[in-house]
Scaffold this motif. Structure first.
Motif, short mmCIF file in Angstrom:
data_model
loop_
_atom_site.label_atom_id
_atom_site.label_comp_id
_atom_site.label_asym_id
_atom_site.label_seq_id
_atom_site.Cartn_x
_atom_site.Cartn_y
_atom_site.Cartn_z
N GLY A 26 0.84 -1.19 0.00
CA GLY A 26 0.00 0.00 0.00
C GLY A 26 0.88 1.23 0.00
N ILE A 27 0.58 2.16 -0.90
CA ILE A 27 1.28 3.44 -0.95
C ILE A 27 0.27 4.51 -0.61
CG2 ILE A 27 2.63 5.02 -2.37
CD1 ILE A 27 3.36 2.57 -4.13
N ASN A 36 1.31 -2.33 -12.99
CA ASN A 36 1.55 -3.03 -11.73
C ASN A 36 0.63 -2.57 -10.60
OD1 ASN A 36 3.62 -4.67 -12.72
ND2 ASN A 36 5.08 -3.01 -12.50
N VAL A 37 -0.35 -1.73 -10.92
CA VAL A 37 -1.29 -1.24 -9.91
C VAL A 37 -2.49 -2.18 -9.86
CG1 VAL A 37 -2.82 0.66 -9.22
CG2 VAL A 37 -0.55 1.15 -10.19
N ALA A 38 -2.76 -2.72 -8.66
CA ALA A 38 -3.90 -3.62 -8.50
C ALA A 38 -5.20 -2.83 -8.39
CB ALA A 38 -3.71 -4.48 -7.25
N SER A 39 -5.18 -1.73 -7.61
CA SER A 39 -6.35 -0.89 -7.45
C SER A 39 -5.96 0.38 -6.70
CB SER A 39 -7.46 -1.61 -6.68
OG SER A 39 -7.03 -1.94 -5.38
N VAL A 40 -6.88 1.34 -6.71
CA VAL A 40 -6.66 2.61 -6.01
C VAL A 40 -7.93 2.94 -5.24
CG1 VAL A 40 -6.14 5.07 -6.24
CG2 VAL A 40 -5.10 3.42 -7.84
N TYR A 81 -7.66 1.31 -17.26
CA TYR A 81 -8.27 0.08 -16.75
C TYR A 81 -7.92 -0.21 -15.29
CZ TYR A 81 -9.33 -0.45 -21.62
OH TYR A 81 -9.79 -0.23 -22.89
N VAL A 82 -7.26 0.72 -14.62
CA VAL A 82 -6.95 0.54 -13.20
C VAL A 82 -8.25 0.73 -12.41
CG1 VAL A 82 -5.69 1.46 -11.22
CG2 VAL A 82 -4.55 1.30 -13.45
N PRO A 83 -8.63 -0.26 -11.59
CA PRO A 83 -9.84 -0.11 -10.79
C PRO A 83 -9.65 0.97 -9.72
CG PRO A 83 -9.13 -2.41 -10.87
CD PRO A 83 -8.03 -1.59 -11.44
N VAL A 84 -10.61 1.89 -9.67
CA VAL A 84 -10.55 3.00 -8.72
C VAL A 84 -11.88 3.09 -7.97
CG1 VAL A 84 -10.24 5.49 -8.44
CG2 VAL A 84 -9.01 4.29 -10.24
N MET A 85 -11.79 3.29 -6.66
CA MET A 85 -13.00 3.46 -5.87
C MET A 85 -12.87 4.74 -5.06
SD MET A 85 -14.88 0.94 -3.17
CE MET A 85 -15.50 -0.09 -4.47
N ARG A 141 -7.52 11.57 0.53
CA ARG A 141 -6.54 10.53 0.85
C ARG A 141 -6.54 9.49 -0.27
NH1 ARG A 141 -8.86 12.16 5.69
NH2 ARG A 141 -7.45 12.38 7.48
N VAL A 142 -5.36 8.97 -0.58
CA VAL A 142 -5.22 7.99 -1.65
C VAL A 142 -4.45 6.79 -1.13
CG1 VAL A 142 -4.18 7.56 -3.92
CG2 VAL A 142 -5.24 9.77 -3.45
N MET A 143 -4.90 5.60 -1.50
CA MET A 143 -4.17 4.36 -1.22
C MET A 143 -4.02 3.63 -2.54
SD MET A 143 -2.85 2.11 0.99
CE MET A 143 -3.60 2.23 2.61
N ILE A 144 -2.78 3.52 -3.00
CA ILE A 144 -2.49 2.77 -4.22
C ILE A 144 -2.01 1.39 -3.80
CG2 ILE A 144 -1.02 2.60 -6.27
CD1 ILE A 144 -0.89 5.68 -6.29
#
Length: 125
Positions: free
Chosen positions: A4-5, A40-44, A69-73, A89-92
């Motif tokens: 998690g970043i 390489n990003v699973a989701s954000v 196509y990166v899943p973002v919520m 706030r962001v969590m990658i």
């Protein structure tokens, strides 16, 4: 391994352009400091405090080439008394071989107050 970043930024005024511009600044900084590649990003996950109501911070992510196509919520942050106002706030969630200590979390504007312990060890501005 997925790491998690974290990142956070405050906005001065609740309007859509400031929300998107500030979120874009935060995510660009997170990408640069961690050499993030969209593949390489699973989701954000992106959260905003309840006083941010005029736009979706997640729209900023769609400005980045290769992130289509990166899943973002996008979600609302918990409304806690005396918490930081107008904060995004962001969590990658990122696939990487880096250790936890090699991840650079980013806190900009007033959000540096959220994790002063990390600011002392790593430059976040």
């Amino acid at each position: 391994m997925i790491r998690g970043i974290r990142g956070a930024i405050t906005i001065h005024v609740d309007n859509e352009s400031q929300i998107i511009d500030s979120t874009e600044k935060l995510i660009r900084t997170m990408i640069a400091k961690n050499d993030i590649e969209a593949a390489n990003v699973a989701s954000v996950f992106i959260s905003a405090t309840s006083d941010i109501q005029t736009g979706f911070p997640a729209k900023a992510l769609r400005k980045f080439p290769g992130w289509t196509y990166v899943p973002v919520m996008c979600m609302q942050e918990m409304d806690v008394e005396e918490s930081l106002a107008r904060c995004v706030r962001v969590m990658i969630h990122y696939n990487t071989n880096k250790s936890q200590e090699d991840i650079h979390h980013v806190y900009l504007e007033e959000a540096i107050k959220l994790r002063p312990d990390l600011i002392k060890h790593k430059t976040s501005n």
